[in-house]
Design an enzyme around this catalytic site. Structure first.
Site, PDB file in Angstrom:
ATOM      1  N   GLY A 157       0.637  -1.240  -0.034  1.00 23.41           N
ATOM      2  CA  GLY A 157      -0.068  -0.150   0.156  1.00 23.41           C
ATOM      3  C   GLY A 157       0.796   1.142   0.097  1.00 23.41           C
ATOM      4  O   GLY A 157       0.336   2.283   0.786  1.00 23.41           O
ATOM      5  N   VAL A 203       3.365   4.164  -2.544  1.00 22.04           N
ATOM      6  CA  VAL A 203       2.988   5.096  -3.484  1.00 22.04           C
ATOM      7  C   VAL A 203       2.285   4.317  -4.838  1.00 22.04           C
ATOM      8  O   VAL A 203       1.286   4.558  -5.290  1.00 22.04           O
ATOM      9  CB  VAL A 203       4.000   5.931  -4.039  1.00 22.04           C
ATOM     10  CG1 VAL A 203       3.808   6.837  -5.190  1.00 22.04           C
ATOM     11  CG2 VAL A 203       4.327   6.757  -2.987  1.00 22.04           C
ATOM     12  N   HIS A 237      -8.474  34.493  -6.577  1.00 22.88           N
ATOM     13  CA  HIS A 237      -9.677  33.939  -6.246  1.00 22.88           C
ATOM     14  C   HIS A 237     -10.752  33.746  -7.310  1.00 22.88           C
ATOM     15  O   HIS A 237     -10.779  34.660  -8.192  1.00 22.88           O
ATOM     16  CB  HIS A 237     -10.498  34.791  -4.962  1.00 22.88           C
ATOM     17  CG  HIS A 237     -11.860  34.196  -4.666  1.00 22.88           C
ATOM     18  ND1 HIS A 237     -12.242  33.130  -4.017  1.00 22.88           N
ATOM     19  CD2 HIS A 237     -13.314  34.705  -5.232  1.00 22.88           C
ATOM     20  CE1 HIS A 237     -13.547  33.014  -3.751  1.00 22.88           C
ATOM     21  NE2 HIS A 237     -14.003  33.827  -4.453  1.00 22.88           N
TER      22      HIS A 237
END
Length: 479
Positions: free
Chosen positions: A180, A182, A458
């Site tokens: 488990g 990368v 933003h």
């Protein structure tokens, strides 16, 4: 007089070293036994991201109705077309590399390199007589291959390596991934998205049990795996397999690597195929290192100093062949290649280039992605640092809602006394891109105040860094 520099291996470290050395005026010979680009381009970073892109697109199509897009008919993966596209992209990338090397004046030779004596390398291929190349300086970037496990060796049909996974011509109904880390976690999400029932068997107590990845990332990723019905068996090992009609019986036991021992959830599982993603094996054995007195450590890994020099004069080593005590990532190999090339070309009185591993970003292309840099919370506390931490969820960002990717969080770790950012761990959309700001911040010794006073556009996902910095200063706006 220009240096004769020979480089063994044309992966990320090797070809970058070749380009830099050639740019510094050296006469460079680059030897590669297979394809330019090494594991990263041909069996790792790039092909897996091509597959992930298709998996992401498939999930988007399946979810299109909730986003106001009506798709008529069936939406399903086409593994044949996917593999064709993969090969087309890889071929274009290889040709691009070949063009760069040719333009730089690098002499590229295809074949298996073996060092026959100090200053001499012999290259053997199926197509030509052996070629001898003399060198003043040698850079070894020979890399690694997937590790085979004697108890269940690769047969490339039912028991697969990570290389095999990138060349499948079908989508298994069920897939068990041993490991488990990368590679295992990335494959788990890709094949789950393509319609495969995936199980991960991990010997440690969490997925992504890596020193540079905060435990909070693993916890969040496990939650996302459960949402996608990926079964995860931690604290568990595979002991053996048995072929059965149409698949495998996979037998399990309690892991000896975690304490106290956990109770076994199940003694065996059935699966169409099993992918073994438990690590990499050094390719140093075939290089003739004994002919120049270059000894390797346990596992065949080559030791170097901060200048990428081995203990043998005029011989350098870079990339994955340095082993797991170094960070085995393509972007690390790039920088090691630059350091080795500069030092190999330098005059004795010139300052040497130094390789630092202090601010290496970890990028993991799961779903959602993970980007991490600097210390984890556990590492900081173990070092006795007085720290403050803050966590901001992606659901606090308007952009995350707009693109329907609100799962995830950013965790920032700051040294109390100085206010400096010493760790950032992001799990969420485009985390592998977002971590660049944090990497620069830690590299330059910036504070949370510096980040908070930086205007983040933003609506963007990059606002997560500004929000996390404001929160750790006690002035959160949205987080």
């Amino acid at each position: 007089m220009a240096e004769n520099i020979t480089i063994i291996g044309a992966g990320p470290g090797g070809y970058v070293a070749a380009l830099r050395a050639a740019g510094l005026g050296a006469r460079v010979t680059l030897i590669e036994k297979e394809n330019l680009g090494g594991t990263c381009l041909n069996y790792g970073c790039i092909p897996s991201k091509i597959m992930k892109n298709s998996a992401d697109l498939l999930l988007s199509c399946l979810n299109a109705g909730s986003l106001g897009v009506k798709i008529s008919g069936t939406v399903s993966p086409d593994i044949g077309v996917l593999m064709q596209r993969k090969e087309k992209v890889l071929d274009a990338q290889r040709k691009g590399l070949a063009g760069l090397l040719e333009k730089a004046g690098v002499n590229v030779i295809t074949g298996q390199a073996k060092i026959v004596s100090p200053g001499n390398v012999e290259i053997v291929s199926d197509r030509e007589e052996p070629i001898s190349v003399a060198y003043d300086k040698l850079i070894i970037a020979a890399g690694t291959v997937p590790m085979n496990v004697p108890e269940f060796p690769f047969d490339h049909k039912k028991i697969l390596s990570s290389n095999d996974m990138l060349s499948l011509d079908y989508i298994p109904t069920s897939l068990t991934i041993v490991g488990g880390g990368v590679i295992g976690c990335e494959f788990a999400f890709i094949f789950s998205a393509l319609g495969c029932q995936v199980t991960i068997v991990e010997a440690m107590d969490r997925v992504l049990p890596l020193p540079g990845v905060d435990a909070s990332c693993s916890k969040l990723l496990l939650r996302e795996m459960k949402k996608r019905k990926i079964q995860v068996l931690t604290d568990t090992i595979v002991t053996r397999t048995e072929n059965k009609r149409g698949g495998l019986d996979i037998f399990l036991d309690v892991s000896p690597f975690t304490q106290p021992a956990k109770k076994l959830k199940t003694k065996s599982i059935e699966s169409d195929v099993m992918a073994v993603c438990v690590g990499r094996r050094s390719l140093a054995k075939a290089l003739g290192l004994e002919n120049i007195g270059l000894e390797t450590g346990k596992g065949g890994w080559i030791a170097v100093n901060e200048y990428m020099q081995t203990h043998v004069d005029n011989v350098y080593a870079i990339g994955d062949i340095l082993g797991p005590t170094h960070v085995m990532m393509a972007h690390v190999a790039y920088h090691e290649g630059l350091v080795a090339a500069v030092n190999a070309c330098g005059q004795t009185e010139a300052p040497k280039s130094v390789m630092s591993y202090d601010t290496v970003p970890w990028v993991i292309f799961t779903m959602p992605e993970i980007g991490a840099v600097g210390l984890t919370e556990k590492q900081a506390r173990e070092q006795g640092k007085a720290i403050e931490t803050a966590v901001v969820n992606f659901r606090a960002l308007g952009k995350a809602h707009a693109i329907d990717q609100i799962s995830g969080e950013a965790k920032i770790i700051v040294e109390k006394a100085s206010g400096k950012v010493i760790g950032v761990h992001i799990t969420g959309p485009h985390a592998t891109d977002l971590i660049a700001e944090a990497t620069l911040a830690i590299t330059r010794g910036l504070t949370a105040t510096d980040l908070a006073h930086t205007i983040h556009a933003h609506p963007t996902l990059a606002e997560i860094m500004g929000e996390a910095s404001l929160k750790i200063l006690g002035t959160p706006l949205h987080g």
